[in-house]
Scaffold this motif. Structure first.
Motif, mmCIF file in Angstrom:
data_model
loop_
_atom_site.group_PDB
_atom_site.id
_atom_site.type_symbol
_atom_site.label_atom_id
_atom_site.label_comp_id
_atom_site.label_asym_id
_atom_site.label_seq_id
_atom_site.Cartn_x
_atom_site.Cartn_y
_atom_site.Cartn_z
ATOM 1 N N MET A 1 5.131 -0.778 4.716
ATOM 2 C CA MET A 1 4.809 -1.401 5.979
ATOM 3 C C MET A 1 5.916 -1.192 7.011
ATOM 4 O O MET A 1 5.630 -0.994 8.173
ATOM 5 C CB MET A 1 4.594 -2.915 5.780
ATOM 6 C CG MET A 1 3.373 -3.283 4.997
ATOM 7 S SD MET A 1 1.894 -2.795 5.875
ATOM 8 C CE MET A 1 0.676 -3.279 4.717
ATOM 9 N N LYS A 2 7.172 -1.262 6.534
ATOM 10 C CA LYS A 2 8.285 -1.084 7.458
ATOM 11 C C LYS A 2 8.264 0.308 8.078
ATOM 12 O O LYS A 2 8.542 0.467 9.262
ATOM 13 C CB LYS A 2 9.607 -1.297 6.713
ATOM 14 C CG LYS A 2 10.489 -2.290 7.370
ATOM 15 C CD LYS A 2 11.744 -2.502 6.579
ATOM 16 C CE LYS A 2 12.342 -3.803 7.039
ATOM 17 N NZ LYS A 2 13.611 -4.067 6.437
ATOM 18 N N GLU B 1 -3.748 -2.479 11.366
ATOM 19 C CA GLU B 1 -4.684 -3.612 11.424
ATOM 20 C C GLU B 1 -5.502 -3.704 10.146
ATOM 21 O O GLU B 1 -5.693 -4.802 9.605
ATOM 22 C CB GLU B 1 -5.633 -3.449 12.609
ATOM 23 C CG GLU B 1 -5.256 -4.214 13.833
ATOM 24 C CD GLU B 1 -6.298 -4.065 14.926
ATOM 25 O OE1 GLU B 1 -7.511 -4.273 14.660
ATOM 26 O OE2 GLU B 1 -5.885 -3.723 16.043
ATOM 27 N N ARG B 2 -6.006 -2.574 9.663
ATOM 28 C CA ARG B 2 -6.793 -2.582 8.427
ATOM 29 C C ARG B 2 -5.954 -3.054 7.254
ATOM 30 O O ARG B 2 -6.417 -3.834 6.422
ATOM 31 C CB ARG B 2 -7.367 -1.192 8.156
ATOM 32 C CG ARG B 2 -8.590 -0.868 8.973
ATOM 33 C CD ARG B 2 -9.272 0.384 8.451
ATOM 34 N NE ARG B 2 -8.373 1.519 8.484
ATOM 35 C CZ ARG B 2 -8.507 2.582 9.260
ATOM 36 N NH1 ARG B 2 -9.533 2.664 10.068
ATOM 37 N NH2 ARG B 2 -7.646 3.558 9.220
ATOM 38 N N ASP B 3 -4.704 -2.589 7.178
ATOM 39 C CA ASP B 3 -3.825 -3.021 6.088
ATOM 40 C C ASP B 3 -3.548 -4.516 6.167
ATOM 41 O O ASP B 3 -3.538 -5.208 5.140
ATOM 42 C CB ASP B 3 -2.501 -2.246 6.115
ATOM 43 C CG ASP B 3 -2.660 -0.814 5.638
ATOM 44 O OD1 ASP B 3 -3.736 -0.468 5.111
ATOM 45 O OD2 ASP B 3 -1.695 -0.038 5.799
ATOM 46 N N GLN B 4 -3.340 -5.027 7.358
ATOM 47 C CA GLN B 4 -3.107 -6.464 7.506
ATOM 48 C C GLN B 4 -4.349 -7.259 7.125
ATOM 49 O O GLN B 4 -4.247 -8.314 6.490
ATOM 50 C CB GLN B 4 -2.681 -6.786 8.943
ATOM 51 C CG GLN B 4 -1.278 -6.342 9.263
ATOM 52 C CD GLN B 4 -0.887 -6.616 10.708
ATOM 53 O OE1 GLN B 4 -1.697 -7.082 11.501
ATOM 54 N NE2 GLN B 4 0.358 -6.315 11.041
ATOM 55 N N GLU B 5 -5.510 -6.747 7.504
ATOM 56 C CA GLU B 5 -6.763 -7.426 7.138
ATOM 57 C C GLU B 5 -6.942 -7.438 5.625
ATOM 58 O O GLU B 5 -7.344 -8.445 5.044
ATOM 59 C CB GLU B 5 -7.950 -6.730 7.812
ATOM 60 C CG GLU B 5 -9.279 -7.398 7.568
ATOM 61 C CD GLU B 5 -9.339 -8.832 8.070
ATOM 62 O OE1 GLU B 5 -10.021 -9.651 7.409
ATOM 63 O OE2 GLU B 5 -8.727 -9.151 9.100
ATOM 64 N N ARG B 6 -6.631 -6.325 4.969
ATOM 65 C CA ARG B 6 -6.710 -6.276 3.504
ATOM 66 C C ARG B 6 -5.745 -7.270 2.884
ATOM 67 O O ARG B 6 -6.086 -7.952 1.920
ATOM 68 C CB ARG B 6 -6.395 -4.864 3.005
ATOM 69 C CG ARG B 6 -7.513 -3.892 3.193
ATOM 70 C CD ARG B 6 -7.195 -2.552 2.531
ATOM 71 N NE ARG B 6 -8.057 -1.532 3.070
ATOM 72 C CZ ARG B 6 -7.648 -0.386 3.603
ATOM 73 N NH1 ARG B 6 -6.362 -0.097 3.638
ATOM 74 N NH2 ARG B 6 -8.503 0.475 4.071
ATOM 75 N N SER B 7 -4.549 -7.350 3.420
ATOM 76 C CA SER B 7 -3.559 -8.300 2.894
ATOM 77 C C SER B 7 -4.039 -9.728 3.082
ATOM 78 O O SER B 7 -3.897 -10.561 2.175
ATOM 79 C CB SER B 7 -2.214 -8.118 3.595
ATOM 80 O OG SER B 7 -1.669 -6.860 3.309
#
Length: 135
Positions: free
Chosen positions: A1-2, A107-113
């Motif tokens: 993520m970083k 955004e998709r990764d944050q939504e998955r998280s």
């Protein structure tokens, strides 16, 4: 993520830089056009002052001839910058597109998280409910 956050910051910087370059080219074109217009006004004023408007006349003002040449050079430079302007617009559009792609991935990764965290919370709640039901 970083790494992705760093990439987003880099892409935003690149988009901002492309916008600055585009604005600089637009400013240069406008300045060249303004200077050419001023030279046109000076040429007309010189022609009115001397009373000679025929460029081929032997007594035509050398100042007016030189101003015409400068005006033509400025207009040619402004026309040349139009090609750079179009290229800068294309580069900006491409940079914005790349930034949007990366932002959408983030955004998709944050939504998955978030979804995974919600599922974990639900599982924990279900487990607590099951333990209470057993008592």
């Amino acid at each position: 993520m970083k790494a992705r956050n760093s990439l987003i910051r880099l892409r935003r910087f690149q988009v901002d830089e492309k916008r600055r370059q585009l604005a600089q080219i637009e400013t240069m074109i406008a300045e060249f056009r303004r200077m050419a217009t001023e030279l046109d006004e000076q040429i007309v004023a010189e022609q009115n002052r001397t009373g000679i408007t025929d460029i081929t006349h032997f007594a035509y003002s050398t100042f007016a001839k030189a101003a015409m040449q400068r005006r033509d050079n400025l207009n040619a430079s402004a026309d040349d910058l139009k090609g750079q302007h179009e290229a800068a617009q294309d580069a900006l559009a491409e940079a914005v597109e790349e930034l949007k792609k990366i932002e959408l991935m983030e955004e998709r990764d944050q939504e998955r998280s978030r979804h995974a965290a919600e599922m974990l919370d639900q599982e924990q709640m279900d487990e607590i409910a099951a333990q209470r039901a057993m008592r």
